[in-house]
Motif scaffolding. Sequence first.
Motif, short mmCIF file in Angstrom:
data_model
loop_
_atom_site.label_atom_id
_atom_site.label_comp_id
_atom_site.label_asym_id
_atom_site.label_seq_id
_atom_site.Cartn_x
_atom_site.Cartn_y
_atom_site.Cartn_z
N LEU A 63 -0.35 -4.10 0.09
CA LEU A 63 -0.71 -2.65 -0.44
C LEU A 63 -2.17 -2.23 -0.21
N LYS A 64 -2.96 -3.16 -0.29
CA LYS A 64 -4.37 -2.66 -0.08
C LYS A 64 -4.90 -2.68 1.41
N ASP A 65 -4.03 -3.50 2.04
CA ASP A 65 -4.33 -3.55 3.47
C ASP A 65 -3.98 -2.14 4.23
N GLU A 66 -2.73 -1.63 3.67
CA GLU A 66 -2.19 -0.32 4.11
C GLU A 66 -2.88 0.69 3.62
N GLY A 67 -3.63 0.57 2.76
CA GLY A 67 -4.78 1.80 2.07
C GLY A 67 -3.81 2.62 1.03
N LEU A 68 -2.83 1.89 0.46
CA LEU A 68 -2.12 2.73 -0.51
C LEU A 68 -2.58 2.14 -1.96
N LEU A 215 -3.92 3.32 16.41
CA LEU A 215 -3.53 4.09 14.91
C LEU A 215 -4.13 2.99 13.71
N ARG A 216 -4.64 1.70 14.26
CA ARG A 216 -5.31 0.57 13.42
C ARG A 216 -4.34 0.46 12.40
N LEU A 217 -3.13 0.07 12.66
CA LEU A 217 -1.95 -0.03 11.63
C LEU A 217 -2.03 -1.40 10.98
#
Length: 259
Positions: A63-68, A215-217
């Motif tokens: 979740l941190k990696d996803e920016g959430l 998009l740097r997913l």
Amino acid sequence: MTLPSAEAEALDPRPLHARIAADLREEIMSGDLAPGSKLPSTAQLKIRFDASNATIQKAVQLLKDEGLAVGRAGAAVTVRENRQRTVRPAGSLTPAADGAAYPWLSEAAERPSAARSTLLAVEEVRVAGDVAGALGLPEGSPSVCRRQLISINDEPAELVSSYYPRDVARGTALAEPRRIRGGTPTLLAELGFPPRRSVDRVSARIATQTQYTALRLPGDLPVLRTLRTVYSDGELPIEVTVMVKAGHLYELRYEFAPE
């Protein structure tokens, strides 16, 4: 509802940390875990998901990696403020004042200056598949394609490819590698093709290599793909745009009125 571990593993073969992250991601995106609120503690999540410390930490790291979510080791992890954005597709047909950001971009950003578009390429291509079908052209017909990367707060937000029949675009600013003042709706109207109606087809897909990179997913998450066809007078298709954005960061808002 959380299924017993053995039953969940039989129905969902993903690693446990990925399944835990998926459940928490849904709670963040739906607002059950509000922006700025703390995630449940590791101890609470261990009990809820019958998982080890290491598994919970791997889930939270996703979740941190996803920016959430944000937080550091040894501190509370919180839901990131203003992360998921709502986009009103109807706003993309609203003209922009000279030099101003497009209204739909300003609406999606915390402040107008934080939204910008970067023109990647303007080129003649031959259309195929659903783009050719939407334009009403035979497979392999020439068209002008404008490719852009939309960024919000210096983060890539959307990859956009807009296609125009060559007969409409040739010899106009649509075929030139520069920003169009007021946006394409204004220019198309000036060219005698005022946008009258727009039809969106939205699907969730796995990102291509180009989309993943641009998009740097952060992982194998779906993207939202919108195929938009803009019609002018006489139901003439004048623009087809493919818009791709990270599926876990955006929602599309459509409004309907009874006929």
